[in-house]
Design a protein around this motif. Structure first.
Motif, PDB file in Angstrom:
ATOM      1  N   GLY A   1      -2.952   4.225   4.501  1.00 27.15           N
ATOM      2  CA  GLY A   1      -3.027   5.359   3.573  1.00 27.15           C
ATOM      3  C   GLY A   1      -2.980   6.707   4.290  1.00 27.15           C
ATOM      4  O   GLY A   1      -2.036   7.494   4.100  1.00 27.15           O
TER       5      GLY A   1
ATOM      6  N   PRO B   1      -5.866   9.174  -3.754  1.00 29.09           N
ATOM      7  CA  PRO B   1      -4.596   9.637  -3.184  1.00 29.09           C
ATOM      8  C   PRO B   1      -4.564  11.137  -2.877  1.00 29.09           C
ATOM      9  O   PRO B   1      -3.905  11.546  -1.924  1.00 29.09           O
ATOM     10  CB  PRO B   1      -3.551   9.262  -4.252  1.00 29.09           C
ATOM     11  CG  PRO B   1      -4.298   8.950  -5.485  1.00 29.09           C
ATOM     12  CD  PRO B   1      -5.695   8.610  -5.112  1.00 29.09           C
TER      13      PRO B   1
ATOM     14  N   ILE C   1       0.816  -1.220   0.000  1.00 32.47           N
ATOM     15  CA  ILE C   1       0.000   0.000   0.000  1.00 32.47           C
ATOM     16  C   ILE C   1       0.851   1.273   0.000  1.00 32.47           C
ATOM     17  O   ILE C   1       0.548   2.227  -0.717  1.00 32.47           O
ATOM     18  CB  ILE C   1      -0.997  -0.010   1.186  1.00 32.47           C
ATOM     19  CG1 ILE C   1      -1.997  -1.158   1.027  1.00 32.47           C
ATOM     20  CG2 ILE C   1      -1.742   1.327   1.276  1.00 32.47           C
ATOM     21  CD1 ILE C   1      -2.953  -1.331   2.207  1.00 32.47           C
TER      22      ILE C   1
ATOM     23  N   SER D   1      -6.244  -0.610   6.347  1.00 34.59           N
ATOM     24  CA  SER D   1      -6.839   0.617   5.815  1.00 34.59           C
ATOM     25  C   SER D   1      -6.370   1.874   6.537  1.00 34.59           C
ATOM     26  O   SER D   1      -6.610   2.980   6.063  1.00 34.59           O
ATOM     27  CB  SER D   1      -8.366   0.517   5.770  1.00 34.59           C
ATOM     28  OG  SER D   1      -8.861  -0.154   6.886  1.00 34.59           O
TER      29      SER D   1
ATOM     30  N   MET E   1      -6.224  11.520   0.387  1.00 35.70           N
ATOM     31  CA  MET E   1      -5.317  11.031   1.434  1.00 35.70           C
ATOM     32  C   MET E   1      -4.277  12.102   1.774  1.00 35.70           C
ATOM     33  O   MET E   1      -3.945  12.318   2.924  1.00 35.70           O
ATOM     34  CB  MET E   1      -4.588   9.756   1.006  1.00 35.70           C
ATOM     35  CG  MET E   1      -5.463   8.525   0.819  1.00 35.70           C
ATOM     36  SD  MET E   1      -6.447   8.110   2.271  1.00 35.70           S
ATOM     37  CE  MET E   1      -8.093   8.205   1.549  1.00 35.70           C
TER      38      MET E   1
ATOM     39  N   MET F   1      -8.629   3.818  -3.083  1.00 35.62           N
ATOM     40  CA  MET F   1      -8.210   4.992  -2.317  1.00 35.62           C
ATOM     41  C   MET F   1      -8.011   6.169  -3.245  1.00 35.62           C
ATOM     42  O   MET F   1      -7.440   6.024  -4.327  1.00 35.62           O
ATOM     43  CB  MET F   1      -6.851   4.724  -1.654  1.00 35.62           C
ATOM     44  CG  MET F   1      -6.921   4.369  -0.203  1.00 35.62           C
ATOM     45  SD  MET F   1      -5.231   4.448   0.456  1.00 35.62           S
ATOM     46  CE  MET F   1      -5.320   3.088   1.577  1.00 35.62           C
TER      47      MET F   1
ATOM     48  N   LEU G   1       0.471   3.768  -2.973  1.00 29.65           N
ATOM     49  CA  LEU G   1      -0.244   5.034  -2.734  1.00 29.65           C
ATOM     50  C   LEU G   1       0.574   6.215  -3.235  1.00 29.65           C
ATOM     51  O   LEU G   1       0.038   7.126  -3.870  1.00 29.65           O
ATOM     52  CB  LEU G   1      -0.555   5.194  -1.237  1.00 29.65           C
ATOM     53  CG  LEU G   1      -1.218   6.523  -0.844  1.00 29.65           C
ATOM     54  CD1 LEU G   1      -2.559   6.717  -1.538  1.00 29.65           C
ATOM     55  CD2 LEU G   1      -1.398   6.605   0.678  1.00 29.65           C
TER      56      LEU G   1
END
Lengths: 195, 195
Positions: B63, B32, A62, B60, B35, B30, A66
């Motif tokens: 991120g 980004p 991840i 989870s 995030m 997700m 990401l």
């Protein structure tokens, strides 16, 4: 990628001729600046490929995935792992055998997040036997999406995964390739851009 | 955080009066950029606290926690989850009961990554019953580190976790607080800065 090689040389721990521990910066503790550099590097290598989605497998993929998604400005999807096979209609699934844990898990991605219009870049922290990658490829095949390539942070080039993927014509970009972990020492292969 | 509220209103799916599905941008797919904004917001709220490490639980939480760690320029540690209790000498462990899955898991962090000199910020995607947070707090206690506070992306304020943490004097910063999921509708509490 020189900064990554250095990090491995300074902080990596060779546990055996097969196992390299990098839990101080990659898969337990994470160095966010290094993750950012990794994301930038993958984005650079796959620029021009019109990537629409990044996929990885939880959990240690991840971080790099990401940061790559952020650089490329596309969504990231992380496949979920679970032990038992619970058939569901709305997910693509594949079986993945872990040699480290000697167990089979199932990975899955919700069908609503990948379609035949997607151009997918797969990112993972390690490539060893390639089982996780093959599982994701199977899911991408089910979705009829296009796999642009695979970005790997550390490839253990002495294991079969990389060779297997490249033989199938898949573009594999590994930021470092470890040739050997013999005698408690990390030896790198020259960085190559495999096509 | 308005952009997050909007995202929840547009993409969140209320599955029941207890379950809000946000898998299109937070915990399967997700976003980004979101995030990144989340990381900036947590960094802003906890600036001046001399945070030395971010901790979260796979998967989870990684991120939002990674983006916060990047903004604050400190390492991130994600606790590992596993089902069986394998006692090991070099890890701090705590038990966590999942109400959703109705099972107990164990979370662990390698002892070498947290010490009594650390000022720790915990980040997670959801706060509901607070079980994961309590597990991490137990690990931080074992390491004699200092918990600066807890940053939560979505708090389900109608469940007990937030109240329980705040009663213990822990600073909880939730980017959005959901008051209710009744009648298939997401109702938010006013954003508060709890101390």
């Amino acid at each position: 990628m020189e900064s990554l090689k250095k990090k491995i040389q300074v902080e990596g721990i060779v546990l055996s001729s097969e196992v390299l521990k990098v839990d101080s910066f990659l898969n337990h503790q994470m160095d966010p600046s290094l993750m950012k550099q990794i994301g930038e590097e993958f984005a650079k290598r796959f620029r021009g490929e019109n990537v629409t989605k990044i996929v990885t497998v939880e959990s240690s993929g991840i971080g790099p995935a990401l940061m790559t998604a952020y650089e490329m400005n596309v969504p990231l999807i992380f496949a979920r792992k679970r032990k038992s096979l619970t058939l569901k209609n709305d997910v693509y699934t594949a079986k993945v055998f872990s040699f480290t844990k000697q167990e089979e898990t199932e990975i899955s991605i919700s069908q609503k997040f990948i379609s035949e219009h997607d151009r997918i870049l797969m990112i993972d922290d390690f490539l060893a036997n390639g089982q996780a990658a093959l599982g994701l490829i199977e899911i991408i095949r089910q979705a009829r999406a296009h796999l642009v390539g695979v970005g790997i942070v550390i490839e253990k080039a002495f294991q079969a995964g990389g060779e297997q993927l490249r033989r199938r014509g898949i573009r594999v970009e590994s930021l470092v390739r470890v040739q050997s972990l013999k005698d408690g020492k990390v030896t790198f292969l020259e960085e190559v851009t495999a096509q």
